[in-house]
Design a protein around this motif. Structure first.
Motif, short mmCIF file in Angstrom:
data_model
loop_
_atom_site.label_atom_id
_atom_site.label_comp_id
_atom_site.label_asym_id
_atom_site.label_seq_id
_atom_site.Cartn_x
_atom_site.Cartn_y
_atom_site.Cartn_z
N SER B 7 0.84 -1.20 0.00
CA SER B 7 0.00 0.00 0.00
C SER B 7 0.88 1.24 0.00
O SER B 7 2.04 1.19 0.45
CB SER B 7 -0.92 0.00 1.23
OG SER B 7 -0.16 0.11 2.42
N PRO B 8 0.39 2.36 -0.56
CA PRO B 8 -0.86 2.44 -1.31
C PRO B 8 -0.71 1.78 -2.68
O PRO B 8 0.39 1.37 -3.04
CB PRO B 8 -1.05 3.95 -1.44
CG PRO B 8 0.34 4.50 -1.52
CD PRO B 8 1.16 3.64 -0.59
N ARG B 9 -1.78 1.67 -3.41
CA ARG B 9 -1.68 1.13 -4.77
C ARG B 9 -1.25 2.20 -5.77
O ARG B 9 -0.62 1.88 -6.77
CB ARG B 9 -3.02 0.52 -5.20
CG ARG B 9 -3.42 -0.71 -4.42
CD ARG B 9 -2.45 -1.88 -4.64
NE ARG B 9 -2.15 -2.11 -6.03
CZ ARG B 9 -2.92 -2.81 -6.87
NH1 ARG B 9 -4.05 -3.35 -6.44
NH2 ARG B 9 -2.57 -2.96 -8.14
N PHE B 21 6.19 3.80 0.96
CA PHE B 21 5.47 2.62 0.51
C PHE B 21 5.63 1.53 1.56
O PHE B 21 6.69 1.39 2.16
CB PHE B 21 6.07 2.10 -0.81
CG PHE B 21 6.21 3.14 -1.89
CD1 PHE B 21 7.38 3.26 -2.61
CD2 PHE B 21 5.17 4.01 -2.18
CE1 PHE B 21 7.52 4.20 -3.61
CE2 PHE B 21 5.29 4.96 -3.17
CZ PHE B 21 6.47 5.06 -3.88
N TRP B 22 4.57 0.76 1.71
CA TRP B 22 4.56 -0.26 2.76
C TRP B 22 4.36 -1.64 2.15
O TRP B 22 3.60 -1.80 1.18
CB TRP B 22 3.44 0.08 3.73
CG TRP B 22 3.29 -0.85 4.88
CD1 TRP B 22 3.97 -0.86 6.04
CD2 TRP B 22 2.34 -1.91 4.98
NE1 TRP B 22 3.53 -1.85 6.86
CE2 TRP B 22 2.52 -2.52 6.23
CE3 TRP B 22 1.35 -2.41 4.12
CZ2 TRP B 22 1.77 -3.59 6.66
CZ3 TRP B 22 0.59 -3.48 4.54
CH2 TRP B 22 0.81 -4.06 5.81
N CYS B 23 5.05 -2.64 2.69
CA CYS B 23 4.96 -4.00 2.17
C CYS B 23 4.82 -4.99 3.32
O CYS B 23 5.58 -4.94 4.30
CB CYS B 23 6.20 -4.35 1.36
SG CYS B 23 6.27 -6.08 0.81
N ASP B 24 3.86 -5.91 3.18
CA ASP B 24 3.69 -7.01 4.13
C ASP B 24 3.96 -8.31 3.38
O ASP B 24 3.17 -8.70 2.52
CB ASP B 24 2.28 -6.99 4.71
CG ASP B 24 2.10 -7.97 5.85
OD1 ASP B 24 0.97 -8.11 6.35
OD2 ASP B 24 3.09 -8.61 6.26
N PRO B 25 5.06 -8.99 3.66
CA PRO B 25 5.40 -10.20 2.91
C PRO B 25 4.56 -11.39 3.32
O PRO B 25 3.76 -11.31 4.27
CB PRO B 25 6.87 -10.43 3.29
CG PRO B 25 6.96 -9.91 4.69
CD PRO B 25 6.04 -8.71 4.72
N ILE B 26 4.71 -12.49 2.62
CA ILE B 26 4.05 -13.73 3.00
C ILE B 26 4.60 -14.17 4.36
O ILE B 26 5.82 -14.14 4.60
CB ILE B 26 4.27 -14.81 1.92
CG1 ILE B 26 3.52 -14.43 0.65
CG2 ILE B 26 3.83 -16.19 2.42
CD1 ILE B 26 3.78 -15.32 -0.54
N SER B 27 3.70 -14.59 5.22
CA SER B 27 4.08 -14.98 6.57
C SER B 27 5.14 -16.09 6.54
O SER B 27 5.01 -17.08 5.82
CB SER B 27 2.84 -15.49 7.33
OG SER B 27 3.20 -15.93 8.62
N GLY B 28 6.22 -15.88 7.28
CA GLY B 28 7.28 -16.88 7.36
C GLY B 28 8.40 -16.69 6.36
O GLY B 28 9.45 -17.34 6.47
N HIS B 29 8.20 -15.82 5.37
CA HIS B 29 9.27 -15.57 4.40
C HIS B 29 10.33 -14.67 5.02
O HIS B 29 10.03 -13.58 5.49
CB HIS B 29 8.70 -14.93 3.13
CG HIS B 29 8.06 -15.91 2.22
ND1 HIS B 29 7.66 -15.58 0.93
CD2 HIS B 29 7.75 -17.22 2.38
CE1 HIS B 29 7.14 -16.65 0.36
NE2 HIS B 29 7.17 -17.66 1.22
N ASP B 30 11.59 -15.14 4.97
CA ASP B 30 12.64 -14.38 5.63
C ASP B 30 13.27 -13.32 4.73
O ASP B 30 13.93 -12.41 5.22
CB ASP B 30 13.72 -15.34 6.15
CG ASP B 30 14.39 -16.13 5.04
OD1 ASP B 30 15.49 -16.66 5.29
OD2 ASP B 30 13.83 -16.21 3.93
N THR B 31 13.08 -13.43 3.43
CA THR B 31 13.73 -12.51 2.50
C THR B 31 12.71 -11.61 1.83
O THR B 31 11.65 -12.08 1.38
CB THR B 31 14.53 -13.28 1.45
OG1 THR B 31 15.39 -14.21 2.13
CG2 THR B 31 15.40 -12.34 0.62
N LEU B 77 9.57 1.47 2.29
CA LEU B 77 10.49 2.14 1.35
C LEU B 77 10.07 3.60 1.28
O LEU B 77 8.90 3.90 1.07
CB LEU B 77 10.41 1.50 -0.03
CG LEU B 77 11.23 2.14 -1.15
CD1 LEU B 77 12.72 1.94 -0.92
CD2 LEU B 77 10.83 1.58 -2.51
N LYS B 78 11.01 4.50 1.50
CA LYS B 78 10.69 5.92 1.53
C LYS B 78 11.51 6.67 0.50
O LYS B 78 12.71 6.41 0.33
CB LYS B 78 10.94 6.50 2.93
CG LYS B 78 10.54 7.97 3.06
CD LYS B 78 10.64 8.44 4.51
CE LYS B 78 10.14 9.87 4.64
NZ LYS B 78 10.16 10.36 6.04
#
Lengths: 111, 113
Positions: B7-9, B21-31, B77-78
């Motif tokens: 988000s945002p799109r 910008f904000w990112c939420d990765p797949i749960s458990g992914h370390d990279t 990311l800014k």
């Protein structure tokens, strides 16, 4: 650094025709992936194929590592296949790696 | 299983403005990876993290771009003082150290006027 060249840059087919997309890369790669990017921008991994031939559904990828090239064959194309196909390579060891992408092939399939 | 979310799109800025910008990765992914994709180009890696540590930020314009992943999960990311040349789609991806495949989010489309 690594470079990835894709051809053709664009391709127009009629539904039912087959497509052949090419990817050439500048240095040895231990990882090679083909991605599909929809017109809205979402990127999806299609195949991971660093060497040999791999099939999934209507897709066949053949990678000849020594010649630094890979192809993606789409059989019996459908209008829903329209979008951009990206080839990406990675060269570092281990499970986590940096991908270098080509510019992509824009595929348009008409009814 | 939920995919990578961003988000945002969309974002539209004037030159000189800042954006995050904000990112939420797949749960458990370390990279976690951040890519910049200008129009009609392939994605170009900006930075990537393993857990909370920056592994490679050599392509991140450090004078105006910054990225953090403080708890090894979500990432920001800014861009400070955006330029027209920053106009692009910003993609976040994540992977599991035991797998090769990177999973991408929908991206944030940035237009700098």
């Amino acid at each position: 650094g690594q470079q990835v060249q894709q051809s053709p840059s664009s391709l127009v087919l009629q539904e039912g025709e087959n497509a052949e997309l090419q990817c050439n890369f500048s240095s040895t790669a231990t990882q090679l992936q083909w991605f599909y990017q929809s017109p809205g921008g979402s990127l999806v991994s299609l195949l991971s194929n660093p060497s040999g031939t791999k099939h999934t559904g209507r897709l066949t990828s053949t990678t000849v590592t020594k010649e630094r090239r890979s192809s993606l064959h789409i059989s019996s194309s459908q209008t829903t296949d329209s979008g951009t196909y990206l080839c990406a390579i990675g060269g570092s060891g281990g499970s986590n790696y940096k991908l270098t992408f080509g510019k992509g092939t824009l595929l348009t399939v008409t009814p | 299983e939920a995919g990578v979310t961003q988000s945002p799109r969309y974002a539209v800025l004037q030159e000189g403005q800042a954006v995050s910008f904000w990112c939420d990765p797949i749960s458990g992914h370390d990279t976690l990876y951040w890519y910049q994709q200008p129009r009609d180009q392939g994605p170009q890696l900006l930075v990537y993290f393993r857990d909370e540590a920056v592994i490679d930020n050599s392509q991140l314009p450090s004078d105006r771009f910054s990225a953090v992943r403080p708890k090894g999960t979500n990432s920001t990311l800014k861009i400070q003082s955006a330029k027209q040349g920053d106009t692009a789609t910003y993609l976040c991806a994540s992977s599991d150290r035991d797998q090769d495949t990177q999973y991408f989010g929908p991206g944030t489309r940035l237009l700098v006027l």
